[in-house]
Design a protein around this motif. Structure first.
Motif, PDB file in Angstrom:
ATOM      1  N   GLN A 128      25.818  43.115  28.538  1.00  0.00           N
ATOM      2  CA  GLN A 128      26.594  43.921  29.569  1.00  0.00           C
ATOM      3  C   GLN A 128      26.539  43.286  30.734  1.00  0.00           C
ATOM      4  O   GLN A 128      25.693  42.405  31.140  1.00  0.00           O
ATOM      5  N   THR A 129      27.386  43.787  31.638  1.00  0.00           N
ATOM      6  CA  THR A 129      27.676  43.287  33.022  1.00  0.00           C
ATOM      7  C   THR A 129      26.572  43.762  33.756  1.00  0.00           C
ATOM      8  O   THR A 129      26.486  44.992  33.904  1.00  0.00           O
ATOM      9  N   ILE A 130      26.167  43.363  34.722  1.00  0.00           N
ATOM     10  CA  ILE A 130      25.174  43.537  35.870  1.00  0.00           C
ATOM     11  C   ILE A 130      26.112  44.566  36.751  1.00  0.00           C
ATOM     12  O   ILE A 130      27.019  43.848  37.284  1.00  0.00           O
ATOM     13  N   PHE A 155      14.566  42.021  48.756  1.00  0.00           N
ATOM     14  CA  PHE A 155      15.331  43.380  48.591  1.00  0.00           C
ATOM     15  C   PHE A 155      15.130  44.020  49.808  1.00  0.00           C
ATOM     16  O   PHE A 155      16.163  44.770  50.343  1.00  0.00           O
ATOM     17  N   MET A 156      14.050  44.016  50.727  1.00  0.00           N
ATOM     18  CA  MET A 156      13.850  44.576  52.125  1.00  0.00           C
ATOM     19  C   MET A 156      15.047  44.209  52.936  1.00  0.00           C
ATOM     20  O   MET A 156      15.300  44.733  53.912  1.00  0.00           O
ATOM     21  N   GLU A 157      15.383  42.686  52.714  1.00  0.00           N
ATOM     22  CA  GLU A 157      16.296  42.101  53.701  1.00  0.00           C
ATOM     23  C   GLU A 157      17.926  42.656  53.442  1.00  0.00           C
ATOM     24  O   GLU A 157      18.492  42.122  54.272  1.00  0.00           O
ATOM     25  N   GLY A 158      17.965  43.118  52.324  1.00  0.00           N
ATOM     26  CA  GLY A 158      19.213  43.227  51.914  1.00  0.00           C
ATOM     27  C   GLY A 158      19.881  44.609  52.180  1.00  0.00           C
ATOM     28  O   GLY A 158      19.127  45.460  52.863  1.00  0.00           O
ATOM     29  N   PRO A 159      21.152  45.057  51.563  1.00  0.00           N
ATOM     30  CA  PRO A 159      21.317  46.397  51.762  1.00  0.00           C
ATOM     31  C   PRO A 159      20.608  47.356  51.054  1.00  0.00           C
ATOM     32  O   PRO A 159      19.942  47.110  50.218  1.00  0.00           O
ATOM     33  N   GLY A 160      20.816  48.800  51.376  1.00  0.00           N
ATOM     34  CA  GLY A 160      19.998  49.810  50.985  1.00  0.00           C
ATOM     35  C   GLY A 160      19.879  49.897  49.447  1.00  0.00           C
ATOM     36  O   GLY A 160      20.836  50.083  48.899  1.00  0.00           O
ATOM     37  N   LEU A 161      18.709  49.932  48.952  1.00  0.00           N
ATOM     38  CA  LEU A 161      18.433  50.374  47.378  1.00  0.00           C
ATOM     39  C   LEU A 161      17.436  51.268  47.136  1.00  0.00           C
ATOM     40  O   LEU A 161      16.401  51.356  48.160  1.00  0.00           O
ATOM     41  N   THR A 247      13.928  32.533  38.132  1.00  0.00           N
ATOM     42  CA  THR A 247      12.592  33.178  38.953  1.00  0.00           C
ATOM     43  C   THR A 247      12.815  34.719  39.301  1.00  0.00           C
ATOM     44  O   THR A 247      14.022  35.194  39.219  1.00  0.00           O
ATOM     45  N   PRO A 248      11.630  35.494  39.472  1.00  0.00           N
ATOM     46  CA  PRO A 248      11.901  36.674  40.021  1.00  0.00           C
ATOM     47  C   PRO A 248      12.524  36.788  41.329  1.00  0.00           C
ATOM     48  O   PRO A 248      13.602  37.656  41.398  1.00  0.00           O
ATOM     49  N   THR A 249      12.302  35.935  42.099  1.00  0.00           N
ATOM     50  CA  THR A 249      12.943  36.066  43.621  1.00  0.00           C
ATOM     51  C   THR A 249      14.521  35.770  43.161  1.00  0.00           C
ATOM     52  O   THR A 249      15.426  36.413  43.969  1.00  0.00           O
ATOM     53  N   ALA A 252      16.385  39.104  42.645  1.00  0.00           N
ATOM     54  CA  ALA A 252      16.681  39.931  43.562  1.00  0.00           C
ATOM     55  C   ALA A 252      17.753  39.180  44.487  1.00  0.00           C
ATOM     56  O   ALA A 252      18.677  40.148  44.927  1.00  0.00           O
ATOM     57  N   GLU A 253      17.758  38.014  44.722  1.00  0.00           N
ATOM     58  CA  GLU A 253      18.909  37.343  45.400  1.00  0.00           C
ATOM     59  C   GLU A 253      19.926  37.397  44.775  1.00  0.00           C
ATOM     60  O   GLU A 253      21.283  37.833  45.338  1.00  0.00           O
ATOM     61  N   LEU A 254      20.023  37.436  43.247  1.00  0.00           N
ATOM     62  CA  LEU A 254      21.430  37.756  42.517  1.00  0.00           C
ATOM     63  C   LEU A 254      21.977  39.188  43.058  1.00  0.00           C
ATOM     64  O   LEU A 254      23.153  39.167  43.244  1.00  0.00           O
ATOM     65  N   ILE A 255      21.326  40.022  43.020  1.00  0.00           N
ATOM     66  CA  ILE A 255      21.609  41.563  43.256  1.00  0.00           C
ATOM     67  C   ILE A 255      22.151  41.566  44.471  1.00  0.00           C
ATOM     68  O   ILE A 255      23.161  42.248  44.987  1.00  0.00           O
ATOM     69  N   ILE A 256      21.230  41.050  45.550  1.00  0.00           N
ATOM     70  CA  ILE A 256      21.449  41.240  46.909  1.00  0.00           C
ATOM     71  C   ILE A 256      22.718  40.538  47.492  1.00  0.00           C
ATOM     72  O   ILE A 256      23.608  40.983  48.102  1.00  0.00           O
ATOM     73  N   GLN A 257      22.939  39.067  46.920  1.00  0.00           N
ATOM     74  CA  GLN A 257      24.033  38.444  47.343  1.00  0.00           C
ATOM     75  C   GLN A 257      25.335  39.048  46.827  1.00  0.00           C
ATOM     76  O   GLN A 257      26.416  39.221  47.231  1.00  0.00           O
TER      77      GLN A 257
END
Lengths: 392, 60
Positions: A128-130, A155-161, A247-249, A252-257
């Motif tokens: 499935q696509t993210i 996550f805390m540095e990215g847009p709201g989630l 990595t776990p980091t 999070a980076e993938l989603i935020i970016q």
């Protein structure tokens, strides 16, 4: 401060390492990973917290009794640390090897991988696509693990989630079951789920190789990101998940970016929209100005028309009256005529338009032109020409 | 509406708006729609502040 060149820094590092007795002729224990056979043998050995790049030059390999060729094998390697300045790399230059464990788990891992691959759990068409802009992100990991803190920091540095964390055991007996439960409890309730933990030995990461978890990931209707270990670790859940990151980091980076890219695109799009509309309005305003000018001219003309009728009436009525009164009215008509001319010429001046006449009559539309000669009134004079073709 | 849906619609609106052949009236309509969409998107972006919660055992 005097800057030094990159090569100079590399030389300092090389010399430091070369002269460090603790790094010469040492024995290092670890687990083989990321093995790649090329002209020489390149691989890494790792433990829970670190990875060490290793190389066995083919000239040395031919003299060694055993080679650490299999990922997951526990080994003790003899060698010295050397540097490779071109790649900013330090590595263990291996000259001997003792195999400590045959890597049963690794064998099991390969068997499981083979079985699930045949069953189609890794099929690309099932992925499935993210979502590019999730609102709810689920995380299944240990509440106490560094992996969670690493992800939350990003996550805390990215847009709201909205982030929902489900605590799970990530190693040891029954760990796979708790991760699978976590997945089930989040399934359908969030937009994307991350399962993961930090790096470790094959034993420590084993939960992510278990069939129970693989099947739970496969069954999960919400897209799953597998984020296990550090760069070199490879687990079954990586293959089953919709997306695998190292990595776990990175998860999070993938989603935020992705979200940030979308927000940037949104900004550009609205800007383009406003610009296009502004241009459109400007050109409409210009057209309107032309119409407005035309309208003003017509008004003057109609006033002039009225004056002419009036004049005629007055002339009829005042046959007996003095001629100079008539002359006065004529004069006013002349004034109006001049006014009309001025308005029109002002119009021509403003827009660079010309008034076209045929047989002494002003023509405004192509359809009313006939072939033959015409005259044009421009700001600075007159022109004469010929109508050759009419297209309407 | 989700942010990516808004963005998709906004993309279509802007694309049509960019066509000089559409009448001004239609352009105004499209622009109005676009502004509405971008307000929706701004709302999503402005209220967004990351919140973390734990799913408790009972919900589990």
């Amino acid at each position: 401060m005097q800057p030094v060149s990159v090569s100079e820094v590399a030389k300092i590092i090389k010399d430091t390492i070369k002269n460090q007795p603790e790094l010469i002729d040492i024995a290092v224990r670890g687990e083989v990973t990321n093995y790649a056979a090329r002209a020489h043998h390149y691989f890494s050995i790792k433990d829970e917290k670190a990875t060490l790049k290793c190389v066995i030059w083919s000239s040395r390999a031919s003299k060694m009794d055993v080679l650490p060729l299999e990922n997951g094998t526990k080994v003790v390697l003899m060698g010295s640390i050397t540097t490779y300045p071109m790649g900013s790399i330090y590595q263990l230059d291996v000259y001997d090897c003792i195999i400590e464990g045959k890597g049963d788990l690794y064998k099991k891992f390969l068997e499981m991988k083979e079985m699930l691959l045949k069953e189609g759990l890794f099929a690309v068409e099932r992925k499935q696509t993210i979502p590019v802009f999730p609102e709810w992100v689920g995380i299944v990991t240990s509440e106490k693990g560094a992996a969670l803190q690493d992800m939350l920091r990003v996550f805390m540095e990215g847009p709201g989630l909205e982030i929902v964390v489900v605590d799970a055991r990530v190693q040891g007996e029954g760990a796979a079951a708790t991760i699978a439960q976590g997945l089930n409890s989040l399934n359908g309730k969030v937009d994307v789920i991350i399962i993961g933990r930090g790096g470790g030995s094959i034993e420590e990461l084993w939960a992510f190789n278990e069939e129970e978890l693989a099947r739970a990931v496969f069954a999960c209707e919400t897209p799953v990101i597998s984020a296990v270990g550090h760069e070199v670790d490879e687990v079954i859940s990586d293959f089953v998940a919709d997306v695998k990151v190292s990595t776990p980091t990175a998860a999070a980076e993938l989603i935020i970016q992705t979200m940030e890219k979308l927000i940037e695109g949104y900004g550009l799009l609205t800007e383009a929209m406003h610009n296009i509309m502004e241009e459109r309005l400007n050109s409409a305003r210009q057209t309107l100005d032309l119409y407005d000018m035309d309208l003003r001219r017509r008004m003057v003309e109609s006033r002039l028309g009225m004056s002419k009728t009036e004049l005629r009436r007055i002339e009829e009525r005042l046959t007996f009256h003095t001629l100079n009164r008539v002359a006065l009215i004529r004069e006013s008509i002349a004034t109006l005529n001049t006014a009309l001319r001025t308005t029109w010429i002002a119009g021509i001046e403003e827009s660079g338009l010309a008034a076209l006449y045929q047989d002494g009559k002003r023509i405004r539309e192509a359809a009313t032109f006939s072939k033959g000669g015409f005259e044009g009134q421009l700001r600075d004079g007159k022109i004469k020409g010929e109508v050759k073709e009419i297209e309407v | 509406m989700k942010f990516e849906e808004i963005l998709e619609k906004l993309e279509k609106v802007t694309e049509e708006l960019d066509n000089d052949n559409i009448p001004l009236e239609r352009a105004m309509k499209l622009y109005e729609e676009g502004v509405k969409l971008s307000k929706l998107a701004d709302e999503i972006l402005s209220k967004a502040e990351t919140r973390v919660r734990q799913l408790s055992e009972s919900e589990n």
